[in-house]
Every structure is written in structure tokens, then in C-alpha cells.
Enzyme design. Structure first.
Site, PDB file in Angstrom:
ATOM      1  N   CYS A  54       0.836  -1.218   0.000  1.00 30.31           N
ATOM      2  CA  CYS A  54       0.000   0.000   0.000  1.00 30.31           C
ATOM      3  C   CYS A  54       0.865   1.260   0.000  1.00 30.31           C
ATOM      4  O   CYS A  54       0.476   2.292  -0.549  1.00 30.31           O
ATOM      5  CB  CYS A  54      -0.950  -0.004   1.196  1.00 30.31           C
ATOM      6  SG  CYS A  54      -0.154  -0.357   2.768  1.00 30.31           S
ATOM      7  N   HIS A 309      -1.481   0.798   7.759  1.00 35.02           N
ATOM      8  CA  HIS A 309      -1.934   0.872   6.364  1.00 35.02           C
ATOM      9  C   HIS A 309      -1.684   2.293   5.859  1.00 35.02           C
ATOM     10  O   HIS A 309      -1.890   3.272   6.579  1.00 35.02           O
ATOM     11  CB  HIS A 309      -3.423   0.537   6.286  1.00 35.02           C
ATOM     12  CG  HIS A 309      -3.961   0.529   4.892  1.00 35.02           C
ATOM     13  ND1 HIS A 309      -3.448  -0.255   3.890  1.00 35.02           N
ATOM     14  CD2 HIS A 309      -4.984   1.241   4.320  1.00 35.02           C
ATOM     15  CE1 HIS A 309      -4.119  -0.047   2.766  1.00 35.02           C
ATOM     16  NE2 HIS A 309      -5.052   0.859   3.009  1.00 35.02           N
TER      17      HIS A 309
END
Length: 976
Positions: A54, A309
Site C-alpha cells: 500500500c 496501512h
């Protein structure tokens, strides 16, 4: 409603409700609408997260929306030979980018004109050599990739392409040092691609920039050498910003190194920043335009530096609208405004939770933003970037593949719906006729198969009724609960359509199984009455020879044995069909297991001797009357029968007499040997090689293991087997040579041998079988120097095998697991003597340890496997000797732990770095502050294993700790 499982006529609740009534067509398939994967109008294209990529996706989306960078990359010429030759790219050949620039080109072209909702960046990630399963440092990735891109583009001829990274991201600052004595100014100019701002102790972005540029005093030991003064002088040092790039990257240093734990940590503190940033107050020259607009905010969700994340909020330069890029999902912000609120709520709450500060119009605050990107404010219209023809051709080819996939998925959905509708009509029609009417023919069919037929997700297999058959090949009574009775009409359809068998109609009910079940039930009911009867009969004294011998243990548990036996017969009837398991071999194996269990549980087996006759011990049995025995025989017809006039086993009587004779013989033998070798037994007046006795010039050798085994026999002659052989072959190699040097027998190997006086040796030769004579002879010339004395062994030393033994011992020391070593902390070369924390794996009793170590385990040695006093020797190899040395008598090399020392459990294959982490937990000293040494050798290679560094069990490693700098905060201010 729920199905009545015990009732074969109940056909409700078996899955039919799914098919009765109207059904949505989408329930006939599990294929998502392919149009959900299609890109929406005026939307951006997402990027697939390949596991932990990510952080890569956020930077790719941010760089894609830098129109100048995108246009420059599109101008890079392709290395594709076919396109360069003007032939176009063959349709039967997949395009494979060769360079990082080509990967980025192709990726940007797909992000711009693809019809997919998201694309796969695996080619780009693989070209960079990134591990898709491990999350990397996002800030480090940004720096390294920009450096790689600049280096790659520097080879381009077009200056607009070659210099794009410098034009967009490169600025200049100078390190300026001013001498306080003469005022001389020293300036070192340096380029930067991003400013790294410390956020500790700050609340606003401008405060972080101010600290970055603040003046630092160089005094004391840190004074500056002035070229003009030609001496060290007090001075001041600071950074001056000379020029700023079009795109200003500000790295917020959220991830810092914690010296206390030796790990990175995340600073979850709020930092405020505005959408407009005026950098003019921070510049050296004030005559320029330095107003910047916020264009991107990179976010890290999570409280840990090692997990979380990454997402990005980026502004579209053409429309001014803000978008949130979260891998495949892209969300447009309402009203052209940046909205960070939800990102802050997602962070896990910490104990010292600070309240979010209030933000005015045009300002934001975040505790998760780790990079802010500002673009120089300009009135020029944004660029319109067109995709080059060869890239557009590749994009259209990919779009065609996507359209083909959509059509294929749509066709599969259509076929699934058609099959579902046919099945729907079939089920509705057959379910009405499924129940068998009274007096009409019927079939039994498995409930499990019926449920699978009604399950839309799994196509039914052929009908298999074999698991429900009894030993007679008919329907087992106990399986009725998992069967359903259906009409013959539906059964005919099922077997015609799906096949299988065997068919179970009205004739399939098994009368034999029912009769057997009734017999077992009657016996179970009768058991309690018979138990009372037998109990009363046992109270009657038996006269004459009319009684029978029964084991007392069997009498105590006969009712339980009978009940278990009846239950086993019940289970046998239930599982007797071999087809249930699918093959005859399984049936034989299960029957064999049951026979073994039955043998264990057999009544009256407790008084049967090993020869199959009546045992000799009368304490284990008693006489019961004939009436009682007949009652018991009803339940145990195969039980062994012994009338009370039956004689005991003659073989057992002989063995009992022989055992008593052997015990007496062993006691006499032990007494004779103890008297003959009294000094050897009590370990008194033993000779020693270190100080050779004057009264003799020769000594004999036996293994210490032989001595220990002999002492065990003498102490307990009735429990231990007598030792018949000296077993000296264990001390010799396969070539017949001695395995020890004279020097080793005086030191480390002294615990493996026992020295014998010549007079004792004569007695040993008479009492035991001597396989090999081993002796040491001293030779010394008259009046010669004592140091010239020679010691000769017979047989002589075998140098090759001795060397092999030493190598094997060294290998064993370096191939250990879960061994104990000791860490000693030193300060100023003195060992720290303080109370230590509880150690691992250290015995509280030293005496207990010594007892455990000296405990012989020689029963495994081949030379001492005695059989009925026989003196048969087995062959022994060099490897057997090593095994004997390990297992027979272990040398006590345990380190005596002192106060202040800590014990750690380690393995030979673990690295020095892993050991340092263990030491950190034990002594609270960070790995980089540890200086380790062993026997004067410094241990510095963190990647080396302990075995390769010479760390062996019981080693003592010295730890010297560097004193940490007291003011950690000051370290953050020091600039490279």
C-alpha cells in the site's frame, strides 16, 4: 421448520425452502457482475495491493498526478525494437517493459486511459525487487526511488526529460558556520529533494521548519576549527534555504528510533498545517514567489511503526478536487475540500490520548500524516497530458482483454441462470411427489444425498447407500435415522438421472439384525438380576471338588465386563459391513483391533499363566460354586475354565524354583566379588596417573562404566544383572588401538577410566571375562632425571581415531540446541557483583546436578547387554564408542555460576544479533551499546552464528556496556 431426523417419513426442513416460491435470478450463480470492475466516468483508476504494497500505491498515485513528471516520462523513447522499427507491437506478443522508466510509463498510461476500476502494479513492484509480503519504510522508499529515477533519466538526450526530477523536486540549502572570533563565514551548499522535519515537541508545521533552520552553538569539545584563526574557536552553525523546487516534499519524522527498546516507534502527536504555506520568511533571498498550495497528504493508519496501512489524499491539479486513494478504492471528497477527520478516528486510542486541536478555515491537523506535498502557486493553466501512440495502443489492447473477460463472465452468469431455472422447475415438480403414499411402493435414500440435491451450490454425485448396509447386505436398523422414505416414482427418476446404488426398497429391511438387537437388549435387562444371584452364590462355601477357580479381579468387575461385551456386540452389529469403509482390508484391520481389545477384556484371563495354564499364585484366585460358574458362562462362554482340582502350571513351578536359586546364586556371587575387590568397591587407595605410585611400574585400565555397573550389581544383586565381561573394547578403536593419550587420562578423560592395581587385576581375570588387556608401563633409567620417565600403553594409541574422536567432540560442541551460556557484565574491567534476576534452566541444587550427571546410562551400551549371565560380546564400532562416551559416563563440565551472572538458553545456529536481543532483555542494555567478548576475542559480526564464533555450552561471555548519552532529545538536533 426443523427436520425430524429420527422419522424417515419427515421430508420438511431438508433444504426445500430455497426452491419453493419465486427465486431471484442472481441466486443461481456466484459470479459478480463484471461491470462492477469497470471504471466509472470521470473517476481515477486504483492499484491492487499485492500483500503489503500500500505504501508503493500511495506514491504512485501522487507521482501520477504530478502532470509535469507524467509528461516527461511519456517523452522517454521506448526500447521496444518492433515499435522503434515502425512495425508496431505484435498482437501475439505481450509487452514486457525493460527499464524502470518503461514500467512507470506503462503504469501511468493505464492509470490514465484504462477501462478497469483498478490495475495490477506487480510488474513494476517485481522490477524494483520489493518483497510484497513485507511492509517497508515509506519515507526510505520515496528517497531511494527518486534517486533511482533521477539516475535512470540522466541518460536521456532530451533536457526536459533528463532534468525533470531536479526541476520538480530539487532545492538547495547551505550549511553556514560563522566563527565567533573573526566572523569568518564558511558555507557548504547542498541539494535536497525533501526536508526532514522533527515533530517532537511541536504542534504546527511552521514551528518544525523554524527548528530545522535554527542556529546551533559549537562550544567546548564541539568547537569549530577556523581556517582564518588557525585554531578551534566557538562558532554558530545553521541551515539557510537558497532555492525551493516546484514540488516541496516535507517529511514529518513520525518514525523515530527508541534507544531504550532498540526499535522504531511512531509519534502519534497532532501537527497542524495550512493549505497555503508561505516560505518567504524562511528564505535567505526574499525577492521571489514562495507561496505554496497543499497538493497531497500521505497518511499512515495505525499506532505501530511496524504495521498499519498507507493511504493518500491527493488534489487533482486539473479540477482542484480532492480524492482519497486507498489501493483499489478511490473516493472523491465533497465540495473540493480536504477531509482528514475520519483518518484520525481510525487510529487506535492510546493511554495518553490527546484531544484533537481545533482547526480554522484552510488549516488541518493530523496525528497520522507522515508526508506533506506542496506545489508552488501559479496562475498558469494546468497541463493537458496526452498518452503517446505506442502506449495508447498497449492500453487499448489491455482494454480489449478486459472487455473479453467481461463478456465471458456475463455469458457464464447467463448459463448459470439457465441451469438454475431448469433445476428450479425440476425440484418444484419432484418435491410434490417425493412423499411415499400409504400402500404404494417406496425406496429409502440417504438424507445427506437429498440435502446435496437441494443445495444449489454443489451438483449432486451418484447415490451411494453402502454406508447404510448391515452385514447381511440390507438396510441397518440403526441407519433409519439418516435415511428418508421416498416414492418409487421419484426414486426411479433419481437413479435414472444420477446413477448409483444399491437401491433399498421395502425388501431391504433386515429382520436378522432386529432379532439380534432384541437378544442383546434382553441380556442387558437380565444382567442386573443375574448380578444379584451371583453375588449371593459367592457367599456360599464350596465343599469338595465341585467348584471352579475364578480370578478375584474378574469377579470384582464381571458385571462391567459383561456390559462392555454386550455393547461391543451391539457395535459389531452396527459396523459389521466391510463395505462401509470402502474396502476389505479396512474391515480386517478393524476386526483385528477389536479382537485385541476383547483379549484384554476377557473374563478369567487374570489367572492364566504365560503358558496358557492355571497360574501358581493362589492369592489372585478363589473357588466359586458350579451354579455361579454356569451363570457367569452365559455371559462369557469363551472364558478359560479351571475346576478346583486342577493342578497349577508345572513350567511356572520350575521357573519359580529356578528364580529362587538364581537370587541366592547372585547374592553369593556379589558377596564373593565384594570381598575379593573390597577397595575397588569402596573406591579406597586408588592409584593415580598424575602421581604415579612408587611400589609398582605397571597399572591396568578398565572402563569406569564397568566399575559403576559392577557396583550396582553388588549393592542390589537381586534387582541387577551380574556383570560378566570387563568390556574394555569400549576404550579401543576399531583397529584395536587405545583412544586416550597418557596426558588426557591424567586430565579430561580421567573420569572415563579406572586404574587397577596388578594384584586386583589378577582377581578380576578370575572373576570376569577379559576381552582386552589394557595397561600402562613406566620405564625409567637408574639415576635418570624424573622428567625423562616414559609411559607406554598396551595397546598403543591410535592417532587417527584419536583425532577423529576429538573432531567429533568439537562438532558436538558446535551443533547444540537449548544449551546454557553465562553473561558477565563488566564495568571498568571489573565484574559486576549484584543480585541477578532469576536465571533460566539453572538447577537450585548443585549436588543434584552432579548426581544427575554421574548417573550411568550404560544399559544402552552393547558390551553390557548380558543375557542370563552369558558372556557373549557384541561388536563395537568407533561410533559406538562415541555413543558410549556420551551416554555412559558424562564428563561434568558445568560452569559454577557466581552472583551477578545471568544464564541464557541459546542454540548454535542462532546469530549474534539474536543473542544481543536476549541480553538486552536480561540486562536492559540496547544491542548497539553491547561490547561482547569470549576468551579475549571480540564478538562483532552480528550475522555470524554462535557456533561459528566459538561459543560452546557453559561458555562465559563478558559484556561491557557503552554508557548512553543522557540527553536523547539533543541527538535529534544534530544534523549530518
Amino acid at each position: 421448520r426443523r427436520n425430524c431426523r429420527g422419522n424417515p417419513n419427515c421430508l420438511v426442513g431438508i433444504g426445500e425452502h430455497v426452491w419453493l416460491g419465486e427465486i431471484d435470478e442472481n441466486s443461481f450463480h456466484n459470479i459478480d457482475d463484471p461491470n462492477c470492475e469497470r471504471r466509472k466516468k470521470n473517476a481515477f483508476v486504483g492499484l491492487t495491493n499485492l500483500g503489503a504494497t500500500c505504501y508503493v500505491n500511495t506514491f504512485l498515485q501522487m507521482w501520477f498526478l504530478n502532470l509535469e513528471l507524467r509528461q516527461a516520462l511519456y517523452l522517454c523513447p521506448s526500447t521496444c525494437s518492433e515499435y522503434a522499427a515502425g512495425e508496431g507491437i505484435p498482437k501475439d506478443k505481450d509487452y514486457e517493459p525493460q527499464t524502470i522508466c518503461e514500467h512507470l510509463q506503462y503504469l501511468f498510461a493505464l492509470l490514465q486511459n484504462s477501462k478497469r476500476r483498478y490495475i495490477d502494479p506487480s510488474g513494476f513492484v517485481k522490477a524494483l525487487g520489493l518483497d510484497t509480503g513485507q511492509q517497508q519504510d515509506a519515507q526510505e522508499f520515496s528517497k531511494l526511488f527518486m534517486s533511482l529515477l533521477e539516475d535512470t533519466l540522466s541518460k536521456q538526450k532530451n533536457p526536459d526529460v533528463r532534468n525533470i526530477v531536479q526541476k520538480q523536486f530539487c532545492g538547495e540549502y547551505a550549511y553556514v558556520t560563522v566563527c565567533n572570533q573573526c566572523g569568518r563565514e564558511s558555507k557548504l551548499v547542498s541539494k535536497f529533494y525533501e526536508l526532514e522535519l522533527n515533530i517532537q515537541g511541536h504542534k504546527q508545521l511552521t514551528d518544525c521548519v523554524t527548528e530545522f533552520l535554527k542556529e546551533e552553538k559549537l562550544e567546548g569539545d564541539n568547537r569549530y576549527f577556523c581556517e582564518t584563526c588557525q585554531s578551534k574557536q566557538n562558532a554558530t552553525r545553521k541551515i539557510r534555504l537558497l532555492s525551493l523546487p516546484c514540488t516541496l516534499n516535507l517529511q514529518l519524522m513520525r518514525f523515530v528510533f527508541d534507544r531504550q527498546t532498540g526499535h522504531k516507534k511512531k509519534l502519534n502527536t497532532y501537527i497542524g498545517f495550512s493549505e497555503l504555506l508561505d516560505m518567504e520568511p524562511f528564505m535567505e533571498q526574499k525577492n521571489g514567489v514562495y507561496v505554496y498550495e497543499l497538493s497531497a497528504v500521505l497518511i499512515h493508519r495505525g499506532v505501530s511503526a511496524y504495521s498499519g496501512h498507507y493511504i493518500a489524499h491527493v488534489k487533482d491539479p486539473q479540477t482542484g478536487e480532492w480524492y482519497k486513494f486507498n489501493d483499489e478504492d478511490i473516493e472523491k471528497m465533497e465540495g473540493k475540500k480536504l477531509q482528514l477527520g475520519i483518518e484520525e478516528d481510525l487510529a487506535e486510542p492510546s493511554k495518553s490520548q490527546t484531544r484533537k486541536p481545533k482547526c480554522g478555515k484552510g488549516t488541518h491537523c493530523s496525528r497520522n500524516a507522515y508526508m506533506l506535498v506542496y506545489r508552488l502557486q501559479t496562475r498558469e493553466k494546468s497541463l493537458t497530458v496526452e498518452v503517446p501512440a505506442f502506449l495508447q495502443e498497449l492500453v487499448e489492447r489491455d482494454n480489449c482483454k478486459f472487455e473479453e473477460w467481461c463478456n465471458e463472465m456475463a455469458e457464464m452468469r447467463k448459463q448459470s441462470v439457465a441451469r438454475g431455472k431448469i433445476k428450479h422447475e425440476e425440484v418444484k415438480e419432484l418435491y410434490k411427489r417425493l412423499p411415499a403414499e400409504a400402500g404404494s411402493p417406496y425406496d429409502f435414500i440417504s438424507l445427506e444425498w437429498l440435502q446435496k440435491w437441494l443445495d444449489e451450490s454443489t451438483p449432486p454425485k451418484p447415490i451411494d447407500n453402502t454406508a447404510c448396509l448391515c452385514s447381511h447386505g440390507k438396510l441397518h436398523p440403526d441407519k433409519i435415522s439418516i435415511m428418508k422414505r421416498i416414492s418409487e416414482y421419484v426414486a426411479d427418476f433419481f437413479y435414472r438421472r444420477y446413477g448409483g446404488g444399491p437401491r433399498l426398497n421395502v425388501k431391504a429391511l433386515c429382520k436378522d439384525c432386529v432379532v439380534e438387537r432384541c437378544r442383546i437388549l434382553r441380556l442387558k435387562n437380565q444382567l442386573n438380576e443375574d448380578y444379584k444371584t451371583v453375588t449371593n452364590l459367592l457367599k456360599i462355601t464350596v465343599k469338595g471338588n465341585d467348584g471352579f477357580w475364578v480370578g478375584k479381579a474378574s469377579l470384582r468387575s464381571w458385571r462391567q465386563l459383561a456390559l462392555e461385551q454386550l455393547n461391543e456386540q451391539d457395535e459389531d452389529a452396527e459396523h459389521s459391513n466391510g463395505k462401509m469403509n470402502g474396502n476389505a482390508q479396512n474391515k480386517d484391520e478393524s476386526n483385528e483391533e477389536k479382537r485385541e481389545e476383547e483379549e484384554e477384556l476377557n473374563f478369567n484371563e487374570d489367572i492364566v499363566c504365560p503358558h496358557g495354564d492355571l497360574c501358581i499364585s493362589e492369592n489372585e484366585r478363589r473357588v466359586v460354586s458350579k451354579e455361579a460358574w454356569e451363570k457367569l458362562k452365559q455371559y462369557f462362554p469363551k472364558a478359560p475354565e479351571f475346576p478346583n482340582n486342577k493342578e497349577c502350571c508345572s513350567q511356572c513351578k520350575i521357573l519359580e524354583r529356578e528364580g529362587e536359586e538364581n537370587e541366592a546364586l547372585h547374592k553369593m556371587m556379589a558377596s564373593e566379588q565384594k570381598t575379593s575387590l573390597q577397595n575397588l568397591f569402596h573406591d579406597k587407595c586408588r592409584p593415580c596417573l598424575g602421581s604415579w605410585p612408587q611400589e609398582t611400574d605397571e597399572l591396568y585400565i578398565v572402563s569406569q562404566f564397568f566399575v559403576e555397573e559392577w557396583r550396582k550389581f553388588v549393592r542390589r544383586p537381586t534387582r541387577c544383572s551380574p556383570v560378566s565381561s570387563v568390556g574394555n573394547s569400549a576404550l579401543l578403536c576399531p583397529h584395536g588401538g587405545l583412544m586416550f593419550t597418557y596426558a588426557s587420562m591424567t586430565k579430561e578423560d580421567s573420569k572415563l577410566i579406572a586404574l587397577i592395581w596388578p594384584s586386583e587385576w589378577e582377581r578380576i581375570q578370575k572373576l570376569f571375562v577379559v576381552d582386552h588387556v589394557i595397561k600402562i608401563t613406566r620405564t625409567q633409567a637408574a639415576g635418570a632425571d624424573p622428567e625423562s620417565t616414559l609411559y607406554v600403553s598396551e595397546p598403543q594409541l591410535c592417532p587417527e581415531c584419536r583425532e577423529g574422536l576429538l573432531c567429533q567432540q568439537q562438532r558436538d560442541l558446535r551443533e547444540y540446541t537449548q544449551a546454557t551460556i553465562y553473561i558477565h557484565k563488566v564495568v571498568d574491567n571489573k565484574k559486576v557483583m549484584k543480585d541477578a534476576a532469576p536465571e533460566l534452566n539453572v538447577s537450585s541444587s548443585e549436588a543434584e546436578e552432579e548426581r544427575e550427571e554421574n548417573k550411568p546410562e550404560g544399559e544402552q551400551d552393547p558390551d553390557f547387554n548380558q543375557t542370563n549371565g552369558g558372556a557373549k560380546r557384541q561388536k563395537i564400532s568407533h561410533q559406538s564408542y562415541i555413543t558410549y562416551q556420551k551416554q555412559g559416563i558424562r564428563r561434568s563440565t558445568r560452569h559454577r555460576k557466581v552472583r551477578g551472572e545471568k544464564a541464557l538458553l541459546v542454540s548454535a545456529n542462532q546469530t549474534l544479533k539474536e543473542l544481543k536481543i536476549q541480553i538486552m532483555h536480561a540486562f536492559s542494555v540496547a544491542p548497539f551499546d553491547q561490547n561482547l567478548s569470549i576468551d579475549g576475542k571480540i564478538l562483532s559480526d552480528d550475522t555470524a552464528t554462535l557456533g561459528s564464533l566459538g561459543v560452546i555450552p557453559e561458555s562465559v561471555i563478558l559484556l561491557k556496556a557503552d554508557e548512553p548519552i543522557a540527553d536523547y532529545a539533543a541527538m535529534d538536533d544534530v544534523m549530518q
